[in-house]
Scaffold this motif. Structure first.
Motif, PDB file in Angstrom:
ATOM      1  N   ASN A  95       0.829  -1.211   0.000  1.00 41.54           N
ATOM      2  CA  ASN A  95       0.000   0.000   0.000  1.00 41.54           C
ATOM      3  C   ASN A  95       0.861   1.257   0.000  1.00 41.54           C
ATOM      4  O   ASN A  95       0.558   2.236  -0.694  1.00 41.54           O
ATOM      5  CB  ASN A  95      -0.922   0.024   1.220  1.00 41.54           C
ATOM      6  CG  ASN A  95      -2.106  -0.892   1.065  1.00 41.54           C
ATOM      7  OD1 ASN A  95      -2.490  -1.263  -0.034  1.00 41.54           O
ATOM      8  ND2 ASN A  95      -2.691  -1.279   2.184  1.00 41.54           N
ATOM      9  N   THR A  96       1.915   1.245   0.777  1.00 39.95           N
ATOM     10  CA  THR A  96       2.796   2.414   0.869  1.00 39.95           C
ATOM     11  C   THR A  96       3.486   2.677  -0.470  1.00 39.95           C
ATOM     12  O   THR A  96       3.527   3.820  -0.938  1.00 39.95           O
ATOM     13  CB  THR A  96       3.842   2.208   1.981  1.00 39.95           C
ATOM     14  OG1 THR A  96       3.155   2.026   3.225  1.00 39.95           O
ATOM     15  CG2 THR A  96       4.780   3.401   2.084  1.00 39.95           C
ATOM     16  N   VAL A  97       4.005   1.636  -1.091  1.00 45.04           N
ATOM     17  CA  VAL A  97       4.702   1.793  -2.373  1.00 45.04           C
ATOM     18  C   VAL A  97       3.731   2.299  -3.444  1.00 45.04           C
ATOM     19  O   VAL A  97       4.052   3.216  -4.204  1.00 45.04           O
ATOM     20  CB  VAL A  97       5.366   0.471  -2.800  1.00 45.04           C
ATOM     21  CG1 VAL A  97       5.838   0.523  -4.248  1.00 45.04           C
ATOM     22  CG2 VAL A  97       6.521   0.138  -1.874  1.00 45.04           C
ATOM     23  N   VAL A  98       2.539   1.723  -3.511  1.00 43.76           N
ATOM     24  CA  VAL A  98       1.558   2.131  -4.524  1.00 43.76           C
ATOM     25  C   VAL A  98       1.106   3.573  -4.274  1.00 43.76           C
ATOM     26  O   VAL A  98       1.015   4.376  -5.209  1.00 43.76           O
ATOM     27  CB  VAL A  98       0.360   1.154  -4.569  1.00 43.76           C
ATOM     28  CG1 VAL A  98      -0.738   1.657  -5.484  1.00 43.76           C
ATOM     29  CG2 VAL A  98       0.823  -0.233  -5.014  1.00 43.76           C
ATOM     30  N   ALA A  99       0.826   3.919  -3.020  1.00 43.42           N
ATOM     31  CA  ALA A  99       0.406   5.288  -2.706  1.00 43.42           C
ATOM     32  C   ALA A  99       1.521   6.285  -3.040  1.00 43.42           C
ATOM     33  O   ALA A  99       1.257   7.355  -3.597  1.00 43.42           O
ATOM     34  CB  ALA A  99       0.009   5.402  -1.236  1.00 43.42           C
ATOM     35  N   ALA A 100       2.757   5.933  -2.727  1.00 39.67           N
ATOM     36  CA  ALA A 100       3.883   6.816  -3.053  1.00 39.67           C
ATOM     37  C   ALA A 100       4.010   6.975  -4.572  1.00 39.67           C
ATOM     38  O   ALA A 100       4.300   8.076  -5.063  1.00 39.67           O
ATOM     39  CB  ALA A 100       5.179   6.264  -2.464  1.00 39.67           C
ATOM     40  N   ALA A 101       3.769   5.898  -5.311  1.00 37.61           N
ATOM     41  CA  ALA A 101       3.817   5.980  -6.777  1.00 37.61           C
ATOM     42  C   ALA A 101       2.732   6.924  -7.294  1.00 37.61           C
ATOM     43  O   ALA A 101       2.982   7.709  -8.223  1.00 37.61           O
ATOM     44  CB  ALA A 101       3.656   4.592  -7.387  1.00 37.61           C
ATOM     45  N   PHE A 102       1.542   6.867  -6.709  1.00 36.74           N
ATOM     46  CA  PHE A 102       0.480   7.797  -7.097  1.00 36.74           C
ATOM     47  C   PHE A 102       0.893   9.233  -6.830  1.00 36.74           C
ATOM     48  O   PHE A 102       0.684  10.114  -7.663  1.00 36.74           O
ATOM     49  CB  PHE A 102      -0.836   7.495  -6.369  1.00 36.74           C
ATOM     50  CG  PHE A 102      -1.631   6.403  -6.987  1.00 36.74           C
ATOM     51  CD1 PHE A 102      -2.008   6.456  -8.323  1.00 36.74           C
ATOM     52  CD2 PHE A 102      -2.011   5.293  -6.258  1.00 36.74           C
ATOM     53  CE1 PHE A 102      -2.737   5.453  -8.907  1.00 36.74           C
ATOM     54  CE2 PHE A 102      -2.738   4.273  -6.830  1.00 36.74           C
ATOM     55  CZ  PHE A 102      -3.102   4.348  -8.159  1.00 36.74           C
ATOM     56  N   VAL A 103       1.458   9.485  -5.670  1.00 41.08           N
ATOM     57  CA  VAL A 103       1.889  10.837  -5.325  1.00 41.08           C
ATOM     58  C   VAL A 103       2.878  11.348  -6.366  1.00 41.08           C
ATOM     59  O   VAL A 103       2.723  12.446  -6.912  1.00 41.08           O
ATOM     60  CB  VAL A 103       2.508  10.879  -3.913  1.00 41.08           C
ATOM     61  CG1 VAL A 103       3.179  12.215  -3.645  1.00 41.08           C
ATOM     62  CG2 VAL A 103       1.454  10.597  -2.850  1.00 41.08           C
ATOM     63  N   LEU A 104       3.881  10.551  -6.665  1.00 41.24           N
ATOM     64  CA  LEU A 104       4.919  10.978  -7.614  1.00 41.24           C
ATOM     65  C   LEU A 104       4.363  11.145  -9.026  1.00 41.24           C
ATOM     66  O   LEU A 104       4.685  12.113  -9.717  1.00 41.24           O
ATOM     67  CB  LEU A 104       6.076   9.983  -7.603  1.00 41.24           C
ATOM     68  CG  LEU A 104       6.865   9.919  -6.289  1.00 41.24           C
ATOM     69  CD1 LEU A 104       7.895   8.802  -6.352  1.00 41.24           C
ATOM     70  CD2 LEU A 104       7.499  11.257  -5.967  1.00 41.24           C
TER      71      LEU A 104
END
Length: 141
Positions: free
Chosen positions: A7-16
């Motif tokens: 979840n953290t990796v996917v959410a960070a990818a969305f942010v970027l």
């Protein structure tokens, strides 16, 4: 623990991704606009609307980023669910204006759906924590 990392990796990818895309619309709207999927884009003074779209995307990314960095994971899940409407709205706009169906579904629709999935998984991840917090501890007699 694995779900939290994913979840953290996917959410960070969305942010970027959202931050990058929004910044592109602000810095070079005339070259970024054709990638949105619409058959035509504003010209002349209409280019200001493209910058507004970029600002919207940057703000959406910052909201997600702040919630991610501060550890407000349940709020992040809700924000992902709500912000998915922006991407679904972009998809509907492209389709309604006879734009690229591939871009509408493959970029905007897929992004929105992945945001919903990530948001729901974030909510599932934090469900037990929210339930435990809501249940009062037994008081000694």
């Amino acid at each position: 623990m694995l779900l939290k990392k994913i979840n953290t990796v996917v959410a960070a990818a969305f942010v970027l991704f959202i931050l990058w895309f929004g910044t592109e619309f602000i810095l070079s709207p005339e070259t970024t606009a054709p990638t949105f999927g619409l058959p035509s884009w504003p010209s002349g003074d209409g280019g200001g609307f493209l910058i507004i779209k970029g600002i919207r995307d940057v703000v959406l990314a910052l909201v997600l980023g702040i919630l991610l960095v501060t550890g407000h994971r349940r709020a992040l899940g809700w924000a992902l669910l709500v912000e998915a409407f922006a991407a679904y709205g972009d998809m509907a706009t492209v389709l309604a204006h006879h734009g690229s169906v591939a871009t509408a579904l493959g970029v905007h629709g897929l992004t929105a759906t992945l945001m919903v999935v990530n948001g729901l998984l974030m909510m599932r991840e934090t469900r037990k924590v929210a339930t435990a917090t809501a249940t009062p501890a037994p008081q000694p007699a």
